[in-house]
Design a protein around this motif. Structure first.
Motif, short mmCIF file in Angstrom:
data_model
loop_
_atom_site.label_atom_id
_atom_site.label_comp_id
_atom_site.label_asym_id
_atom_site.label_seq_id
_atom_site.Cartn_x
_atom_site.Cartn_y
_atom_site.Cartn_z
N ASP A 86 0.39 -1.19 0.07
CA ASP A 86 -0.34 0.19 0.21
C ASP A 86 1.22 1.13 0.53
N ARG A 87 1.89 1.29 1.09
CA ARG A 87 2.46 2.05 0.70
C ARG A 87 3.66 2.60 -0.65
N TRP A 88 4.13 1.45 -1.36
CA TRP A 88 4.56 1.50 -2.59
C TRP A 88 3.20 2.48 -3.77
N SER A 89 2.06 2.01 -3.77
CA SER A 89 1.34 2.65 -4.12
C SER A 89 1.00 3.71 -3.99
N ARG A 90 0.56 4.08 -3.00
CA ARG A 90 0.33 6.03 -2.48
C ARG A 90 1.86 6.21 -2.95
N ALA A 91 2.55 5.92 -3.41
CA ALA A 91 4.17 6.36 -3.75
C ALA A 91 3.84 6.81 -5.23
N GLY A 92 2.97 5.47 -5.63
CA GLY A 92 3.07 5.67 -7.54
C GLY A 92 3.58 4.58 -7.64
N LEU A 93 4.17 3.31 -7.47
CA LEU A 93 4.74 2.61 -8.21
C LEU A 93 3.63 1.30 -8.33
N CYS A 103 7.14 -21.02 -4.13
CA CYS A 103 8.33 -20.02 -3.95
C CYS A 103 9.46 -20.80 -3.57
N CYS A 104 10.36 -21.05 -3.55
CA CYS A 104 11.70 -21.49 -2.73
C CYS A 104 11.70 -22.61 -1.88
N PHE A 105 10.97 -23.17 -1.81
CA PHE A 105 10.68 -24.20 -1.16
C PHE A 105 9.55 -24.33 0.21
N ALA A 106 8.87 -23.07 0.00
CA ALA A 106 8.18 -22.42 0.56
C ALA A 106 6.99 -22.13 0.81
N LEU A 107 5.97 -21.71 0.93
CA LEU A 107 4.36 -21.41 0.73
C LEU A 107 4.47 -19.60 1.24
N GLN A 108 4.33 -18.41 0.34
CA GLN A 108 4.90 -17.12 0.66
C GLN A 108 3.35 -16.32 0.32
N ASP A 109 3.12 -15.23 0.79
CA ASP A 109 3.06 -14.38 -0.01
C ASP A 109 3.39 -13.13 -0.23
N LYS A 110 3.31 -12.79 -1.12
CA LYS A 110 4.25 -11.50 -1.41
C LYS A 110 4.08 -10.35 -2.69
N ALA A 111 4.76 -8.52 -2.99
CA ALA A 111 3.69 -7.95 -3.25
C ALA A 111 4.66 -7.45 -4.45
N TRP A 112 5.37 -7.19 -4.76
CA TRP A 112 5.92 -6.92 -6.16
C TRP A 112 6.61 -5.76 -6.67
N ALA A 113 7.21 -4.75 -6.59
CA ALA A 113 7.75 -3.46 -7.82
C ALA A 113 8.84 -3.51 -8.80
N ARG A 114 9.07 -2.90 -10.27
CA ARG A 114 9.64 -3.12 -10.58
C ARG A 114 10.37 -1.84 -10.14
#
Length: 151
Positions: A86-93, A103-114
């Motif tokens: 949410d912080r990234w989104s508010r900053a315009g990302l 992923c990587c032999f684990a169950l994960q929750d993620k958010a991505w930005a480039r």
């Protein structure tokens, strides 16, 4: 889910040509053993400096061995992942969620930005670790294209 405030931990993932040689090098560099070692994948979870450092073995043809795979910030909970997103989104990302992903032999929750140069950043939490190995045809994230979301 645990939303306890735990200090975030930096994450760096590298593509390597020879996992065994790279693991031997980083054992010496960090004076530590990998906490997870699987075919084509190794993870060092360091306390000092606080770093989740992973190696992803890649065939010599793609991607370039030694190149950066992605960067990240490991946090304690999905709530913290969403706060960062949410912080990234508010900053315009431009952000992308990847929830309940193996992923990587684990169950994960993620958010991505480039970033402007195409470097992928993830904010993530591990929900379940040390999942069983899968056959090569069903491997999700630990293949050479690991962890970089398609856009």
């Amino acid at each position: 889910m645990n939303d306890a405030k735990v200090a975030p931990k930096a994450h760096v993932a590298l593509h390597v040509r020879d996992l065994a040689r790279s693991v031997e090098f980083y054992r010496k560099l960090f004076a530590a053993e990998p906490v997870k070692l699987r075919p084509g994948y190794a993870k060092f979870d360091l306390a000092q400096p606080a770093l989740n450092f992973t190696l992803n073995e890649s065939p010599s043809n793609t991607p370039t061995p030694g190149s950066l795979s992605h960067l990240g910030i490991q946090v304690a909970s999905t709530g913290q992942v969403l706060e960062i997103r949410d912080r990234w989104s508010r900053a315009g990302l431009d952000t992308r969620d990847e929830m309940q992903t193996e992923c990587c032999f684990a169950l994960q929750d993620k958010a991505w930005a480039r970033d402007p140069d195409g470097n992928e950043w993830e904010a993530f939490t591990v929900l379940e670790d040390n999942l069983p190995e899968k056959t090569p045809s069903s491997v999700s994230c630990c293949a050479p294209e690991c962890c970089a979301p398609a856009r």
